[in-house]
Write an enzyme that holds these catalytic residues in place. Structure first.
Site, PDB file in Angstrom:
ATOM      1  N   CYS A   1      19.143  30.147  -7.381  1.00  0.00           N
ATOM      2  CA  CYS A   1      18.075  31.156  -7.398  1.00  0.00           C
ATOM      3  C   CYS A   1      18.647  32.529  -7.095  1.00  0.00           C
ATOM      4  O   CYS A   1      18.313  33.514  -7.741  1.00  0.00           O
ATOM      5  CB  CYS A   1      16.992  30.782  -6.403  1.00  0.00           C
ATOM      6  SG  CYS A   1      17.625  30.431  -4.765  1.00  0.00           S
TER       7      CYS A   1
ATOM      8  N   GLU B   1      15.157  35.681 -16.047  1.00  0.00           N
ATOM      9  CA  GLU B   1      16.102  34.876 -15.254  1.00  0.00           C
ATOM     10  C   GLU B   1      16.764  33.855 -16.181  1.00  0.00           C
ATOM     11  O   GLU B   1      16.104  32.931 -16.661  1.00  0.00           O
ATOM     12  CB  GLU B   1      15.352  34.144 -14.133  1.00  0.00           C
ATOM     13  CG  GLU B   1      16.286  33.346 -13.257  1.00  0.00           C
ATOM     14  CD  GLU B   1      15.573  32.483 -12.218  1.00  0.00           C
ATOM     15  OE1 GLU B   1      14.469  31.989 -12.469  1.00  0.00           O
ATOM     16  OE2 GLU B   1      16.164  32.294 -11.139  1.00  0.00           O
TER      17      GLU B   1
ATOM     18  N   LYS C   1       8.568  15.741  -2.577  1.00  0.00           N
ATOM     19  CA  LYS C   1       8.732  15.353  -3.988  1.00  0.00           C
ATOM     20  C   LYS C   1       9.834  16.167  -4.643  1.00  0.00           C
ATOM     21  O   LYS C   1       9.728  17.381  -4.771  1.00  0.00           O
ATOM     22  CB  LYS C   1       7.431  15.601  -4.754  1.00  0.00           C
ATOM     23  CG  LYS C   1       7.507  15.123  -6.194  1.00  0.00           C
ATOM     24  CD  LYS C   1       6.476  15.782  -7.091  1.00  0.00           C
ATOM     25  CE  LYS C   1       6.956  17.080  -7.680  1.00  0.00           C
ATOM     26  NZ  LYS C   1       8.055  16.937  -8.641  1.00  0.00           N
TER      27      LYS C   1
ATOM     28  N   THR D   1       5.423  28.266 -11.986  1.00  0.00           N
ATOM     29  CA  THR D   1       4.876  27.128 -11.231  1.00  0.00           C
ATOM     30  C   THR D   1       4.421  27.596  -9.852  1.00  0.00           C
ATOM     31  O   THR D   1       3.387  27.143  -9.346  1.00  0.00           O
ATOM     32  CB  THR D   1       5.915  25.993 -11.099  1.00  0.00           C
ATOM     33  OG1 THR D   1       6.489  25.737 -12.377  1.00  0.00           O
ATOM     34  CG2 THR D   1       5.277  24.718 -10.585  1.00  0.00           C
ATOM     35  N   GLY D   2       5.159  28.512  -9.252  1.00  0.00           N
ATOM     36  CA  GLY D   2       4.773  29.038  -7.940  1.00  0.00           C
ATOM     37  C   GLY D   2       3.385  29.654  -7.974  1.00  0.00           C
ATOM     38  O   GLY D   2       2.582  29.482  -7.040  1.00  0.00           O
TER      39      GLY D   2
ATOM     40  N   GLY E   1      10.805  26.722  -6.526  1.00  0.00           N
ATOM     41  CA  GLY E   1      10.833  26.497  -7.974  1.00  0.00           C
ATOM     42  C   GLY E   1      10.663  27.814  -8.711  1.00  0.00           C
ATOM     43  O   GLY E   1      10.969  28.878  -8.179  1.00  0.00           O
ATOM     44  N   SER E   2      10.127  27.714  -9.923  1.00  0.00           N
ATOM     45  CA  SER E   2      10.048  28.899 -10.776  1.00  0.00           C
ATOM     46  C   SER E   2       8.812  29.746 -10.443  1.00  0.00           C
ATOM     47  O   SER E   2       7.857  29.250  -9.832  1.00  0.00           O
ATOM     48  CB  SER E   2       9.988  28.459 -12.235  1.00  0.00           C
ATOM     49  OG  SER E   2       8.809  27.704 -12.436  1.00  0.00           O
TER      50      SER E   2
ATOM     51  N   GLU F   1       9.305  29.834  -2.517  1.00  0.00           N
ATOM     52  CA  GLU F   1      10.654  30.351  -2.783  1.00  0.00           C
ATOM     53  C   GLU F   1      10.847  30.264  -4.284  1.00  0.00           C
ATOM     54  O   GLU F   1      11.018  29.174  -4.828  1.00  0.00           O
ATOM     55  CB  GLU F   1      11.704  29.494  -2.057  1.00  0.00           C
ATOM     56  CG  GLU F   1      11.667  29.604  -0.551  1.00  0.00           C
ATOM     57  CD  GLU F   1      12.172  30.946  -0.041  1.00  0.00           C
ATOM     58  OE1 GLU F   1      12.608  31.785  -0.856  1.00  0.00           O
ATOM     59  OE2 GLU F   1      12.128  31.153   1.180  1.00  0.00           O
TER      60      GLU F   1
END
Ligand code: NAD
Length: 468
Positions: A274, A371, A167, A222-223, A218-219, A240
Protein backbone atom coordinates in the site's frame (compact mmCIF):
# COMPACT_ATOMS: atom_id res chain seq x y z
CA UNK A 1 -12.00 -31.30 0.56
CA UNK A 2 -9.61 -28.76 1.99
CA UNK A 3 -6.47 -29.45 4.02
CA UNK A 4 -7.12 -26.15 5.74
CA UNK A 5 -9.67 -25.55 8.48
CA UNK A 6 -11.37 -22.42 9.71
CA UNK A 7 -11.18 -21.62 13.39
CA UNK A 8 -14.52 -21.17 15.13
CA UNK A 9 -14.91 -21.33 18.92
CA UNK A 10 -11.42 -22.81 19.24
CA UNK A 11 -12.18 -25.73 16.91
CA UNK A 12 -10.94 -26.59 13.42
CA UNK A 13 -13.99 -26.43 11.15
CA UNK A 14 -14.55 -27.41 7.53
CA UNK A 15 -17.25 -25.73 5.42
CA UNK A 16 -20.07 -27.14 3.29
CA UNK A 17 -18.16 -26.03 0.18
CA UNK A 18 -14.66 -25.02 -0.88
CA UNK A 19 -13.08 -22.65 -3.37
CA UNK A 20 -9.83 -22.96 -5.32
CA UNK A 21 -6.66 -21.03 -4.50
CA UNK A 22 -4.24 -20.32 -7.35
CA UNK A 23 -0.46 -20.34 -7.11
CA UNK A 24 0.48 -17.17 -9.01
CA UNK A 25 3.86 -18.63 -9.97
CA UNK A 26 2.15 -21.34 -12.04
CA UNK A 27 -1.31 -19.92 -12.67
CA UNK A 28 -2.66 -23.29 -11.45
CA UNK A 29 -5.11 -24.01 -8.66
CA UNK A 30 -3.05 -25.66 -5.94
CA UNK A 31 -5.32 -25.90 -2.91
CA UNK A 32 -8.90 -25.63 -1.72
CA UNK A 33 -10.08 -23.33 1.06
CA UNK A 34 -13.29 -23.64 3.10
CA UNK A 35 -16.13 -21.46 1.84
CA UNK A 36 -17.77 -20.22 5.04
CA UNK A 37 -21.58 -20.37 5.06
CA UNK A 38 -23.81 -17.70 6.56
CA UNK A 39 -24.67 -20.07 9.41
CA UNK A 40 -20.98 -20.55 10.13
CA UNK A 41 -20.45 -16.79 10.11
CA UNK A 42 -23.22 -16.56 12.74
CA UNK A 43 -21.46 -19.27 14.76
CA UNK A 44 -18.14 -17.42 14.56
CA UNK A 45 -19.77 -14.15 15.64
CA UNK A 46 -21.55 -15.91 18.51
CA UNK A 47 -18.33 -17.60 19.61
CA UNK A 48 -16.55 -14.24 19.63
CA UNK A 49 -19.40 -12.56 21.53
CA UNK A 50 -19.48 -15.40 24.11
CA UNK A 51 -15.70 -15.27 24.60
CA UNK A 52 -15.76 -11.49 25.06
CA UNK A 53 -17.40 -11.73 28.50
CA UNK A 54 -14.38 -13.47 30.04
CA UNK A 55 -11.64 -12.11 27.80
CA UNK A 56 -12.33 -8.46 28.63
CA UNK A 57 -11.88 -9.05 32.36
CA UNK A 58 -8.21 -9.83 32.90
CA UNK A 59 -5.61 -7.61 31.27
CA UNK A 60 -2.68 -9.59 32.66
CA UNK A 61 -4.05 -12.84 31.25
CA UNK A 62 -4.51 -11.16 27.87
CA UNK A 63 -0.89 -9.98 27.83
CA UNK A 64 0.32 -13.48 28.64
CA UNK A 65 -1.87 -14.98 25.95
CA UNK A 66 -0.69 -12.45 23.37
CA UNK A 67 2.92 -13.19 24.21
CA UNK A 68 2.21 -16.91 23.83
CA UNK A 69 0.57 -16.13 20.48
CA UNK A 70 3.67 -14.21 19.34
CA UNK A 71 5.94 -17.08 20.37
CA UNK A 72 3.68 -19.60 18.65
CA UNK A 73 3.97 -17.60 15.42
CA UNK A 74 7.75 -17.39 15.73
CA UNK A 75 7.80 -21.16 16.18
CA UNK A 76 5.55 -21.74 13.17
CA UNK A 77 7.41 -19.46 10.73
CA UNK A 78 9.08 -22.33 8.86
CA UNK A 79 5.75 -24.12 8.47
CA UNK A 80 3.74 -21.06 7.41
CA UNK A 81 6.25 -19.40 5.07
CA UNK A 82 5.95 -21.92 2.17
CA UNK A 83 2.15 -21.78 2.46
CA UNK A 84 2.33 -18.01 2.10
CA UNK A 85 4.76 -18.15 -0.83
CA UNK A 86 2.62 -20.70 -2.68
CA UNK A 87 -0.50 -18.54 -2.48
CA UNK A 88 0.93 -15.02 -2.50
CA UNK A 89 4.02 -15.44 -4.69
CA UNK A 90 6.59 -13.61 -2.56
CA UNK A 91 10.05 -15.15 -2.12
CA UNK A 92 10.31 -17.64 0.72
CA UNK A 93 12.70 -15.44 2.74
CA UNK A 94 10.22 -12.53 2.52
CA UNK A 95 7.37 -14.85 3.52
CA UNK A 96 9.30 -15.96 6.57
CA UNK A 97 10.09 -12.34 7.40
CA UNK A 98 6.38 -11.53 7.17
CA UNK A 99 5.46 -14.27 9.67
CA UNK A 100 8.21 -13.27 12.08
CA UNK A 101 7.29 -9.60 11.66
CA UNK A 102 3.69 -10.48 12.50
CA UNK A 103 4.94 -12.11 15.71
CA UNK A 104 6.96 -8.98 16.51
CA UNK A 105 3.77 -6.94 16.19
CA UNK A 106 1.88 -9.25 18.57
CA UNK A 107 4.74 -9.06 21.06
CA UNK A 108 4.79 -5.27 20.86
CA UNK A 109 1.10 -5.10 21.73
CA UNK A 110 1.46 -7.72 24.48
CA UNK A 111 3.75 -5.22 26.18
CA UNK A 112 2.08 -1.90 25.32
CA UNK A 113 0.60 0.10 28.15
CA UNK A 114 -3.17 0.54 28.22
CA UNK A 115 -3.38 3.81 30.09
CA UNK A 116 -5.84 4.97 32.74
CA UNK A 117 -5.56 8.72 33.00
CA UNK A 118 -6.59 10.66 36.10
CA UNK A 119 -7.98 13.97 34.87
CA UNK A 120 -9.26 15.26 38.18
CA UNK A 121 -8.35 14.49 41.77
CA UNK A 122 -9.45 17.24 44.13
CA UNK A 123 -11.94 17.91 46.96
CA UNK A 124 -14.87 17.44 44.57
CA UNK A 125 -14.14 14.33 42.59
CA UNK A 126 -11.78 11.65 41.41
CA UNK A 127 -12.21 11.37 37.65
CA UNK A 128 -10.46 8.89 35.42
CA UNK A 129 -10.51 8.36 31.67
CA UNK A 130 -10.43 4.64 30.99
CA UNK A 131 -10.21 2.73 27.70
CA UNK A 132 -12.86 0.03 27.36
CA UNK A 133 -13.05 -2.71 24.74
CA UNK A 134 -15.78 -2.49 22.13
CA UNK A 135 -16.82 -6.13 21.82
CA UNK A 136 -16.46 -8.20 18.67
CA UNK A 137 -14.18 -6.86 15.94
CA UNK A 138 -14.69 -7.86 12.30
CA UNK A 139 -11.22 -7.85 10.71
CA UNK A 140 -10.86 -7.98 6.93
CA UNK A 141 -7.50 -8.15 5.13
CA UNK A 142 -6.11 -7.92 1.56
CA UNK A 143 -3.81 -10.27 -0.37
CA UNK A 144 -0.46 -8.48 -0.23
CA UNK A 145 0.62 -9.13 3.40
CA UNK A 146 -2.11 -11.42 4.73
CA UNK A 147 -0.43 -12.57 7.93
CA UNK A 148 1.28 -9.32 8.86
CA UNK A 149 -1.81 -7.18 8.31
CA UNK A 150 -3.94 -9.64 10.31
CA UNK A 151 -1.62 -9.18 13.27
CA UNK A 152 -1.75 -5.38 12.96
CA UNK A 153 -5.40 -5.88 13.89
CA UNK A 154 -5.22 -8.86 16.25
CA UNK A 155 -2.55 -7.39 18.54
CA UNK A 156 -4.31 -4.16 19.53
CA UNK A 157 -7.84 -5.59 19.30
CA UNK A 158 -7.04 -8.45 21.67
CA UNK A 159 -4.92 -6.42 24.08
CA UNK A 160 -7.78 -3.93 24.47
CA UNK A 161 -10.08 -6.82 25.46
CA UNK A 162 -12.01 -7.34 22.23
CA UNK A 163 -12.51 -10.64 20.47
CA UNK A 164 -12.09 -11.06 16.72
CA UNK A 165 -13.59 -12.66 13.64
CA UNK A 166 -10.94 -12.47 10.91
CA UNK A 167 -11.39 -12.95 7.17
CA UNK A 168 -8.45 -12.98 4.75
CA UNK A 169 -8.72 -12.24 1.03
CA UNK A 170 -10.06 -15.12 -1.07
CA UNK A 171 -6.84 -14.83 -3.14
CA UNK A 172 -4.66 -15.62 -0.09
CA UNK A 173 -6.66 -17.39 2.62
CA UNK A 174 -4.31 -20.27 3.40
CA UNK A 175 -1.50 -18.83 5.54
CA UNK A 176 -4.10 -16.96 7.61
CA UNK A 177 -6.11 -20.16 8.14
CA UNK A 178 -2.87 -21.88 9.22
CA UNK A 179 -2.15 -18.98 11.54
CA UNK A 180 -5.62 -19.54 13.02
CA UNK A 181 -4.66 -23.17 13.68
CA UNK A 182 -1.49 -22.04 15.43
CA UNK A 183 -3.21 -19.36 17.51
CA UNK A 184 -6.20 -21.44 18.57
CA UNK A 185 -3.77 -23.71 20.38
CA UNK A 186 -2.69 -20.86 22.67
CA UNK A 187 -5.72 -18.54 22.91
CA UNK A 188 -9.00 -19.29 24.73
CA UNK A 189 -11.79 -20.59 22.43
CA UNK A 190 -13.68 -17.89 20.55
CA UNK A 191 -11.17 -15.11 21.20
CA UNK A 192 -9.99 -15.40 17.62
CA UNK A 193 -12.06 -16.92 14.86
CA UNK A 194 -10.74 -17.23 11.31
CA UNK A 195 -13.12 -17.81 8.42
CA UNK A 196 -12.59 -17.84 4.66
CA UNK A 197 -14.82 -17.24 1.68
CA UNK A 198 -15.41 -15.11 -1.39
CA UNK A 199 -15.92 -11.33 -1.30
CA UNK A 200 -19.61 -11.50 -0.22
CA UNK A 201 -18.45 -12.95 3.10
CA UNK A 202 -16.76 -9.59 3.79
CA UNK A 203 -20.02 -7.77 3.10
CA UNK A 204 -21.94 -10.20 5.37
CA UNK A 205 -19.46 -9.42 8.15
CA UNK A 206 -19.81 -5.67 7.84
CA UNK A 207 -23.62 -5.90 7.87
CA UNK A 208 -23.72 -8.43 10.71
CA UNK A 209 -25.40 -7.18 13.91
CA UNK A 210 -22.77 -8.58 16.32
CA UNK A 211 -19.51 -6.71 15.60
CA UNK A 212 -19.13 -3.27 17.12
CA UNK A 213 -16.02 -2.46 15.13
CA UNK A 214 -14.76 -3.12 11.63
CA UNK A 215 -11.04 -3.00 10.98
CA UNK A 216 -10.54 -3.12 7.24
CA UNK A 217 -7.46 -3.06 5.01
CA UNK A 218 -7.98 -3.04 1.28
CA UNK A 219 -8.79 -0.86 -1.69
CA UNK A 220 -10.49 2.53 -1.68
CA UNK A 221 -13.66 1.35 -3.51
CA UNK A 222 -14.20 -1.53 -1.06
CA UNK A 223 -13.33 0.72 1.88
CA UNK A 224 -16.13 3.07 0.87
CA UNK A 225 -18.57 0.14 0.75
CA UNK A 226 -17.41 -0.91 4.22
CA UNK A 227 -17.97 2.60 5.59
CA UNK A 228 -21.45 2.68 4.06
CA UNK A 229 -22.32 -0.77 5.46
CA UNK A 230 -21.14 0.26 8.94
CA UNK A 231 -23.12 3.50 9.01
CA UNK A 232 -26.69 2.25 9.72
CA UNK A 233 -25.46 0.45 12.86
CA UNK A 234 -22.91 3.17 13.74
CA UNK A 235 -20.21 0.51 13.90
CA UNK A 236 -16.77 1.97 14.54
CA UNK A 237 -14.51 1.73 11.53
CA UNK A 238 -10.80 1.83 10.83
CA UNK A 239 -9.97 1.86 7.14
CA UNK A 240 -6.45 1.33 5.79
CA UNK A 241 -6.84 1.89 2.08
CA UNK A 242 -4.86 2.36 -1.08
CA UNK A 243 -2.06 4.80 -1.75
CA UNK A 244 -0.36 6.49 -4.68
CA UNK A 245 2.77 7.50 -2.83
CA UNK A 246 4.93 10.19 -4.43
CA UNK A 247 8.69 10.35 -3.98
CA UNK A 248 10.25 13.75 -4.69
CA UNK A 249 13.95 13.75 -5.52
CA UNK A 250 15.55 17.14 -4.74
CA UNK A 251 18.19 18.79 -6.91
CA UNK A 252 20.99 18.10 -4.40
CA UNK A 253 20.39 14.32 -4.40
CA UNK A 254 22.99 11.83 -5.55
CA UNK A 255 21.21 9.73 -8.22
CA UNK A 256 23.24 6.57 -7.62
CA UNK A 257 22.72 6.78 -3.87
CA UNK A 258 18.97 7.34 -4.01
CA UNK A 259 18.17 4.93 -6.86
CA UNK A 260 18.87 1.78 -4.86
CA UNK A 261 16.65 2.75 -1.94
CA UNK A 262 13.99 4.25 -4.16
CA UNK A 263 13.86 1.01 -6.10
CA UNK A 264 13.43 -1.02 -2.92
CA UNK A 265 10.71 1.37 -1.74
CA UNK A 266 8.86 0.94 -5.03
CA UNK A 267 9.35 -2.75 -5.80
CA UNK A 268 9.35 -4.47 -2.40
CA UNK A 269 6.72 -7.24 -2.54
CA UNK A 270 6.72 -6.65 -6.30
CA UNK A 271 5.20 -3.19 -5.88
CA UNK A 272 2.18 -4.69 -4.11
CA UNK A 273 2.54 -2.64 -0.97
CA UNK A 274 0.00 0.00 0.00
CA UNK A 275 2.79 2.40 0.96
CA UNK A 276 5.15 1.63 -1.93
CA UNK A 277 6.63 4.47 -3.97
CA UNK A 278 4.21 4.64 -6.89
CA UNK A 279 5.47 7.76 -8.76
CA UNK A 280 8.80 9.55 -8.65
CA UNK A 281 9.31 13.28 -9.34
CA UNK A 282 12.85 14.15 -10.47
CA UNK A 283 14.36 17.56 -11.34
CA UNK A 284 15.34 18.04 -14.99
CA UNK A 285 19.07 18.17 -14.23
CA UNK A 286 19.10 14.73 -12.60
CA UNK A 287 16.35 13.12 -14.65
CA UNK A 288 18.37 10.98 -17.07
CA UNK A 289 20.75 9.81 -14.35
CA UNK A 290 17.96 8.77 -11.95
CA UNK A 291 16.00 7.01 -14.71
CA UNK A 292 19.09 5.11 -15.83
CA UNK A 293 20.11 4.13 -12.28
CA UNK A 294 16.58 2.83 -11.58
CA UNK A 295 16.47 1.03 -14.93
CA UNK A 296 19.86 -0.62 -14.33
CA UNK A 297 18.61 -1.90 -11.01
CA UNK A 298 15.35 -3.13 -12.59
CA UNK A 299 17.32 -5.06 -15.22
CA UNK A 300 19.60 -6.63 -12.62
CA UNK A 301 17.08 -8.17 -10.21
CA UNK A 302 16.01 -11.80 -10.32
CA UNK A 303 12.31 -12.46 -10.85
CA UNK A 304 10.91 -15.97 -10.51
CA UNK A 305 9.09 -18.57 -8.46
CA UNK A 306 9.42 -17.51 -4.83
CA UNK A 307 10.31 -21.08 -3.84
CA UNK A 308 13.54 -20.92 -5.88
CA UNK A 309 16.81 -19.92 -4.26
CA UNK A 310 18.02 -16.41 -5.07
CA UNK A 311 14.72 -15.08 -6.42
CA UNK A 312 14.17 -11.48 -5.28
CA UNK A 313 10.75 -10.76 -6.77
CA UNK A 314 7.89 -13.16 -7.37
CA UNK A 315 4.88 -12.97 -9.69
CA UNK A 316 2.05 -10.47 -9.49
CA UNK A 317 -0.37 -12.05 -7.01
CA UNK A 318 -3.41 -12.58 -9.21
CA UNK A 319 -4.54 -12.49 -12.81
CA UNK A 320 -6.77 -9.37 -12.69
CA UNK A 321 -3.94 -7.45 -11.02
CA UNK A 322 -1.42 -8.76 -13.57
CA UNK A 323 -3.71 -7.66 -16.39
CA UNK A 324 -4.19 -4.27 -14.76
CA UNK A 325 -0.45 -3.63 -14.52
CA UNK A 326 -0.01 -4.67 -18.18
CA UNK A 327 -2.91 -2.41 -19.18
CA UNK A 328 -1.57 0.63 -17.30
CA UNK A 329 1.90 0.22 -18.82
CA UNK A 330 0.43 -0.21 -22.33
CA UNK A 331 -1.73 2.88 -21.79
CA UNK A 332 1.30 4.94 -20.75
CA UNK A 333 3.40 3.70 -23.68
CA UNK A 334 0.56 4.54 -26.08
CA UNK A 335 0.62 8.07 -24.59
CA UNK A 336 4.36 8.40 -25.32
CA UNK A 337 6.05 6.90 -22.24
CA UNK A 338 9.38 5.13 -22.75
CA UNK A 339 10.07 1.85 -20.91
CA UNK A 340 13.66 2.38 -19.74
CA UNK A 341 13.47 -1.15 -18.35
CA UNK A 342 10.86 -3.89 -18.70
CA UNK A 343 7.51 -2.91 -20.18
CA UNK A 344 6.19 -6.41 -20.83
CA UNK A 345 5.15 -9.66 -19.17
CA UNK A 346 7.64 -12.50 -18.86
CA UNK A 347 6.80 -15.44 -21.16
CA UNK A 348 5.67 -18.68 -19.63
CA UNK A 349 3.15 -19.76 -17.03
CA UNK A 350 2.37 -17.65 -13.97
CA UNK A 351 1.73 -13.94 -13.61
CA UNK A 352 5.28 -12.66 -14.08
CA UNK A 353 5.88 -9.11 -15.24
CA UNK A 354 9.26 -7.50 -15.91
CA UNK A 355 10.26 -4.84 -13.37
CA UNK A 356 9.42 -1.73 -15.34
CA UNK A 357 10.72 1.84 -15.21
CA UNK A 358 8.69 4.25 -17.30
CA UNK A 359 10.34 7.51 -18.42
CA UNK A 360 8.89 10.49 -20.28
CA UNK A 361 5.57 10.14 -18.52
CA UNK A 362 3.55 12.72 -16.65
CA UNK A 363 0.47 13.42 -14.56
CA UNK A 364 -2.72 12.88 -16.53
CA UNK A 365 -1.53 9.37 -17.47
CA UNK A 366 -3.38 6.57 -15.69
CA UNK A 367 -0.26 4.94 -14.27
CA UNK A 368 0.62 8.23 -12.56
CA UNK A 369 -2.88 9.16 -11.45
CA UNK A 370 -4.06 5.71 -10.31
CA UNK A 371 -2.65 3.13 -7.91
CA UNK A 372 -0.83 0.58 -10.09
CA UNK A 373 -0.01 -1.83 -7.22
CA UNK A 374 2.57 -3.78 -9.21
CA UNK A 375 6.11 -3.81 -10.62
CA UNK A 376 5.94 -0.69 -12.81
CA UNK A 377 7.18 2.73 -11.73
CA UNK A 378 6.63 6.03 -13.58
CA UNK A 379 9.38 8.66 -13.30
CA UNK A 380 8.18 12.22 -13.88
CA UNK A 381 10.37 15.23 -14.74
CA UNK A 382 9.87 18.56 -12.96
CA UNK A 383 11.36 22.02 -13.36
CA UNK A 384 9.90 23.76 -10.30
CA UNK A 385 9.87 22.21 -6.84
CA UNK A 386 6.66 24.07 -5.95
CA UNK A 387 5.02 22.48 -8.97
CA UNK A 388 6.32 19.02 -7.99
CA UNK A 389 4.87 19.39 -4.47
CA UNK A 390 1.55 20.54 -5.88
CA UNK A 391 1.44 17.55 -8.24
CA UNK A 392 2.46 15.15 -5.46
CA UNK A 393 -0.47 16.46 -3.38
CA UNK A 394 -2.90 16.76 -6.30
CA UNK A 395 -4.63 13.45 -5.66
CA UNK A 396 -7.34 11.91 -3.50
CA UNK A 397 -4.76 9.52 -2.06
CA UNK A 398 -2.69 10.49 0.98
CA UNK A 399 -1.10 7.40 2.48
CA UNK A 400 2.59 8.30 2.55
CA UNK A 401 5.36 9.98 0.60
CA UNK A 402 9.07 10.66 0.68
CA UNK A 403 11.61 13.34 -0.16
CA UNK A 404 15.19 12.56 -1.16
CA UNK A 405 18.20 14.90 -0.90
CA UNK A 406 21.60 15.51 0.64
CA UNK A 407 20.47 18.44 2.80
CA UNK A 408 18.31 16.45 5.20
CA UNK A 409 16.75 19.49 6.92
CA UNK A 410 15.60 20.92 3.62
CA UNK A 411 14.27 17.51 2.59
CA UNK A 412 12.40 17.25 5.92
CA UNK A 413 10.90 20.70 5.37
CA UNK A 414 9.59 19.61 1.95
CA UNK A 415 8.38 16.27 3.40
CA UNK A 416 6.35 18.22 5.96
CA UNK A 417 4.41 19.79 3.11
CA UNK A 418 3.22 16.44 1.74
CA UNK A 419 -0.45 15.74 2.46
CA UNK A 420 -0.09 12.19 3.75
CA UNK A 421 -0.04 10.08 6.91
CA UNK A 422 3.68 9.30 6.83
CA UNK A 423 6.33 11.52 5.25
CA UNK A 424 9.78 9.94 5.01
CA UNK A 425 13.17 11.49 4.28
CA UNK A 426 15.66 9.44 2.25
CA UNK A 427 13.72 6.25 2.89
CA UNK A 428 10.29 4.77 2.17
CA UNK A 429 8.09 2.01 3.65
CA UNK A 430 9.99 2.19 6.96
CA UNK A 431 7.19 0.86 9.17
CA UNK A 432 7.39 -0.09 12.83
CA UNK A 433 4.88 -1.26 15.45
CA UNK A 434 5.27 1.88 17.58
CA UNK A 435 4.67 4.23 14.64
CA UNK A 436 1.07 5.16 13.79
CA UNK A 437 0.23 4.33 10.19
CA UNK A 438 -2.76 5.69 8.32
CA UNK A 439 -3.84 7.82 5.41
CA UNK A 440 -5.11 11.31 4.72
CA UNK A 441 -8.05 11.79 2.34
CA UNK A 442 -9.21 8.59 0.60
CA UNK A 443 -6.28 6.54 1.89
CA UNK A 444 -7.96 5.82 5.16
CA UNK A 445 -9.80 6.60 8.33
CA UNK A 446 -8.04 6.23 11.68
CA UNK A 447 -4.63 4.66 12.11
CA UNK A 448 -3.05 1.35 13.02
CA UNK A 449 -0.04 0.72 15.28
CA UNK A 450 1.37 2.44 18.32
CA UNK A 451 -0.88 3.55 21.17
CA UNK A 452 -2.95 5.48 18.63
CA UNK A 453 -3.78 2.25 16.82
CA UNK A 454 -4.65 0.60 20.12
CA UNK A 455 -7.04 3.45 21.04
CA UNK A 456 -8.92 2.72 17.81
CA UNK A 457 -10.04 -0.56 19.36
CA UNK A 458 -11.38 1.11 22.50
CA UNK A 459 -14.18 3.37 23.65
CA UNK A 460 -13.34 6.15 26.08
CA UNK A 461 -15.13 5.87 29.38
CA UNK A 462 -15.16 8.57 32.05
CA UNK A 463 -15.25 7.04 35.52
CA UNK A 464 -16.41 9.76 37.89
CA UNK A 465 -16.41 9.35 41.68
CA UNK A 466 -17.64 12.33 43.69
CA UNK A 467 -15.75 12.89 46.94
CA UNK A 468 -18.68 14.37 48.82
P1 NAD B 1 -9.94 -5.33 -1.86
O1 NAD B 1 -10.56 -4.07 -1.38
O2 NAD B 1 -10.38 -5.88 -3.16
O3 NAD B 1 -10.20 -6.52 -0.81
C1 NAD B 1 -9.79 -6.39 0.53
C2 NAD B 1 -10.63 -7.34 1.38
O4 NAD B 1 -11.99 -6.92 1.37
C3 NAD B 1 -10.65 -8.77 0.91
O5 NAD B 1 -10.60 -9.62 2.04
C4 NAD B 1 -12.01 -8.88 0.22
O6 NAD B 1 -12.52 -10.21 0.18
C5 NAD B 1 -12.85 -8.01 1.10
N1 NAD B 1 -14.08 -7.49 0.49
C6 NAD B 1 -14.40 -7.42 -0.82
N2 NAD B 1 -15.62 -6.83 -0.98
C7 NAD B 1 -16.05 -6.53 0.27
C8 NAD B 1 -17.21 -5.87 0.77
N3 NAD B 1 -18.18 -5.41 -0.02
N4 NAD B 1 -17.30 -5.69 2.11
C9 NAD B 1 -16.33 -6.11 2.95
N5 NAD B 1 -15.21 -6.74 2.52
C10 NAD B 1 -15.07 -6.94 1.20
O7 NAD B 1 -8.39 -5.09 -1.82
P2 NAD B 1 -7.23 -6.05 -2.33
O8 NAD B 1 -7.23 -6.01 -3.81
O9 NAD B 1 -7.30 -7.35 -1.62
O10 NAD B 1 -5.93 -5.30 -1.76
C11 NAD B 1 -5.25 -4.32 -2.44
C12 NAD B 1 -5.60 -2.95 -1.92
O11 NAD B 1 -5.36 -2.89 -0.50
C13 NAD B 1 -4.71 -1.86 -2.49
O12 NAD B 1 -5.49 -0.74 -2.83
C14 NAD B 1 -3.76 -1.52 -1.36
O13 NAD B 1 -3.19 -0.25 -1.44
C15 NAD B 1 -4.63 -1.71 -0.19
N6 NAD B 1 -3.84 -1.90 1.04
C16 NAD B 1 -3.84 -0.90 1.99
C17 NAD B 1 -3.05 -1.02 3.12
C18 NAD B 1 -3.00 0.05 4.17
O14 NAD B 1 -2.58 -0.24 5.30
N7 NAD B 1 -3.39 1.27 3.89
C19 NAD B 1 -2.29 -2.17 3.29
C20 NAD B 1 -2.31 -3.16 2.32
C21 NAD B 1 -3.11 -3.01 1.19
Amino acid sequence: MSDFTMTIAGEGVTAPGTFGVINPATGEEHAQAPNCSREQLDEAMKAAADAFTEWRRDEKARREALLAAANALFGAADELAPVLTAEQGKPLADAKMEIIGAGVWLKYFAELELPREVIQDDDHAFVEVVRRPMGVVAAITPWNFPVMLSCWKLGPALLAGNTVVLKPSPYTPLATLKMGEVLRAVLPPGVINVISGADPLGAWMTEHPVPRKISFTGSVPTGKKVAAAAAPDLKRVTLELGGNDPAIVLDDADPAAVADRLFDGAFYNNGQTCAAVKRVYVPERLYDDVVEALAAKARSVKVGNGMEEGVQYGPVQNKPQFERVAELVADAVAAGARPAAGGAPIDGPGYFYRPTILADVSDGTRIVDEEQFGPALPVIKYSSLEDAIARANGTNFGLSGSVWGTDVDRAAEVAGRLECGTAWVNTHVALAPHQPFGGFKWSGLGVENGPWGLYGFTELQVLHRPKK
